[in-house]
Design an enzyme around this catalytic site. Structure first.
Site, PDB file in Angstrom:
ATOM      1  N   ARG A 256     -31.065 -41.578 141.904  1.00  0.00           N
ATOM      2  CA  ARG A 256     -32.199 -40.997 141.273  1.00  0.00           C
ATOM      3  C   ARG A 256     -32.346 -41.628 139.734  1.00  0.00           C
ATOM      4  O   ARG A 256     -32.821 -41.163 138.912  1.00  0.00           O
ATOM      5  CB  ARG A 256     -32.367 -39.631 140.940  1.00  0.00           C
ATOM      6  CG  ARG A 256     -32.231 -38.829 142.317  1.00  0.00           C
ATOM      7  CD  ARG A 256     -33.449 -38.901 143.179  1.00  0.00           C
ATOM      8  NE  ARG A 256     -33.791 -37.942 144.228  1.00  0.00           N
ATOM      9  CZ  ARG A 256     -33.302 -38.207 145.367  1.00  0.00           C
ATOM     10  NH1 ARG A 256     -32.422 -39.214 145.541  1.00  0.00           N
ATOM     11  NH2 ARG A 256     -33.457 -37.325 146.270  1.00  0.00           N
TER      12      ARG A 256
ATOM     13  N   SER B  30     -36.613 -31.477 144.284  1.00  0.00           N
ATOM     14  CA  SER B  30     -35.542 -31.040 143.697  1.00  0.00           C
ATOM     15  C   SER B  30     -35.900 -31.038 142.202  1.00  0.00           C
ATOM     16  O   SER B  30     -36.253 -32.007 141.544  1.00  0.00           O
ATOM     17  CB  SER B  30     -34.507 -32.060 144.040  1.00  0.00           C
ATOM     18  OG  SER B  30     -34.183 -32.009 145.403  1.00  0.00           O
TER      19      SER B  30
ATOM     20  N   GLU C 160     -34.011 -33.392 137.146  1.00  0.00           N
ATOM     21  CA  GLU C 160     -34.415 -34.333 137.994  1.00  0.00           C
ATOM     22  C   GLU C 160     -35.751 -34.780 137.538  1.00  0.00           C
ATOM     23  O   GLU C 160     -36.097 -35.825 137.420  1.00  0.00           O
ATOM     24  CB  GLU C 160     -34.125 -34.405 139.462  1.00  0.00           C
ATOM     25  CG  GLU C 160     -34.003 -35.725 140.262  1.00  0.00           C
ATOM     26  CD  GLU C 160     -35.162 -35.793 141.085  1.00  0.00           C
ATOM     27  OE1 GLU C 160     -35.796 -36.926 140.943  1.00  0.00           O
ATOM     28  OE2 GLU C 160     -35.830 -35.255 141.598  1.00  0.00           O
TER      29      GLU C 160
END
Ligand code: EPU
Length: 335
Positions: free
Chosen positions: A163, A235, A331
């Site tokens: 990520r 998420s 995130e």
């Protein structure tokens, strides 16, 4: 310039659906529009906003929002085994994936049904069911916001991580992704080792390219809330990567703690599991909540503000830190 909108409502431009406004807002529809940027951006705080599916606005944005909507998909080259395809930043990600699957070209099928636009896909190196977008990116073309010059980042130059990429770090706020070039497989090698995907495929008894896309869509629809119905940004936290020794200590106390090797000395554990253990599943405080099936996903049940959701995320962070000594990292980009 007439294309610039003032005091622009962002509620429909963030999948959390929280209220927020931008002082200025500019949608880029053509590559020509891009050349206007360098002149416009002096002394201005800038935010590049694609599909708004990975962002939480705690407050209004006082600078200029740049919203790339340039469209277009083109085959640049092909050889016996692979095809090189360019997608413009404003292409909806899942529509692009659907198109690649229709052509019979493999690579992106596990990344089906991820919200957002193609231009954002390299930034956080989107990933799901054992595949990350970096596995299929050949290069990214971006434009320097200060000088208007094109810059090409090949796969290595993007410095992809979990990520993560150079676009979230050194080049953050300095370049705009204009298009992404993917190398896809004419004879796809399927990645079906992710347990949930394997189960889903076994149930249907089918294993073609389109079947994998269908299976991924089924799993996501079952587990993840549809942002068109319930505001969310997928998420909210990253899965934490911790030293092997910490993991082993934790496992003595919590034998069930999930762990997957990240590298030689580190283990990636499941944020969803940690949050679940702190009993947050289905929790609700006003209209800010934790999804009952996937506790890694925070939701807006209707009228939550970005601050409400942020406050809830702070409580979750604190509880996980207290119980496990692990500090989760968000995130989602928080403004
Ligand atoms: N788990 C629980 N309780 C739950 C759900 C999950 O304990 O209620 C534990 C289980 O041990 C499970 C593990 O968490 O095995 C992992 O759960 P899951 O497979 O659902 O995936 P995840 O790690 O929670 C990641 C990505 C998702 C991606 C899925 C599927 C991140 C931050 N999230 O979630 O990506 O779709 O894997 O590959 O890496 C996103 O980034 O927005 C996103 C949705």
């Amino acid at each position: 310039m007439e294309k610039i909108r003032e005091n622009f409502d962002l509620q429909k431009h963030n999948t959390f659906g929280v209220p927020a406004r931008a002082r200025y807002f500019l949608a880029l529809t053509t590559e020509e529009d891009l050349h206007l940027l360098p002149g416009l951006l002096k002394n201005q705080e800038l935010l590049i906003l694609g599909g708004g599916s990975n962002i939480l606005f705690r407050k209004d944005f006082e600078g200029m929002v740049i919203h790339p909507v340039m469209k277009g998909i083109r085959v640049l080259d092909e050889d016996r085994d692979t095809v090189l395809v360019r997608a413009m930043a404003g292409e909806n990600w899942d529509r692009f994936v659907a198109w690649t699957v229709e052509q019979g070209w493999g690579g992106l099928e596990n990344l089906s049904y991820i919200p957002g636009n193609t231009g954002a896909s390299p930034r956080q190196n989107i990933g799901a069911y054992g595949v990350e977008v970096k596995d299929h990116i050949e290069w990214v073309d971006a434009m320097g916001l200060a000088d208007g010059e094109y810059k090409r980042f090949d796969q290595a130059a993007c410095r992809f991580g979990y990520r993560d990429s150079i676009f979230k770090n050194e080049w953050k706020g300095l370049v705009l992704v204009v298009s992404v070039v993917f190398r896809l497989m004419k004879r796809p090698v399927f990645r079906t080792d992710y347990a949930q995907l394997e189960d889903e495929l076994q149930r249907s008894g089918r294993t073609g390219l389109a079947d994998i896309r269908a299976a991924v869509i089924n799993i996501r629809k079952r587990k993840l809330p549809d942002p068109a119905v319930t505001g969310n940004a997928g998420s909210f936290f990253k899965n934490p990567v911790i030293p092997l020794s910490d993991y082993e200590t934790l496992r003595r106390e919590f034998p069930e703690i999930p762990g997957y090797p990240a590298d030689e000395n580190r283990i990636k554990t499941a944020a969803a599991w940690l949050i679940d253990q702190c009993e947050w599943k289905g929790y609700r405080e006003g209209d800010a909540g934790v999804h009952p099936l996937q506790p890694l996903v925070l939701v807006n049940h209707g009228k939550a503000t970005g601050q409400d959701i942020f406050n809830l995320s702070e409580k979750i962070l604190e509880s996980v830190r207290k119980k496990f000594g692990i500090v989760l990292e968000r995130e989602v980009t928080v403004i």
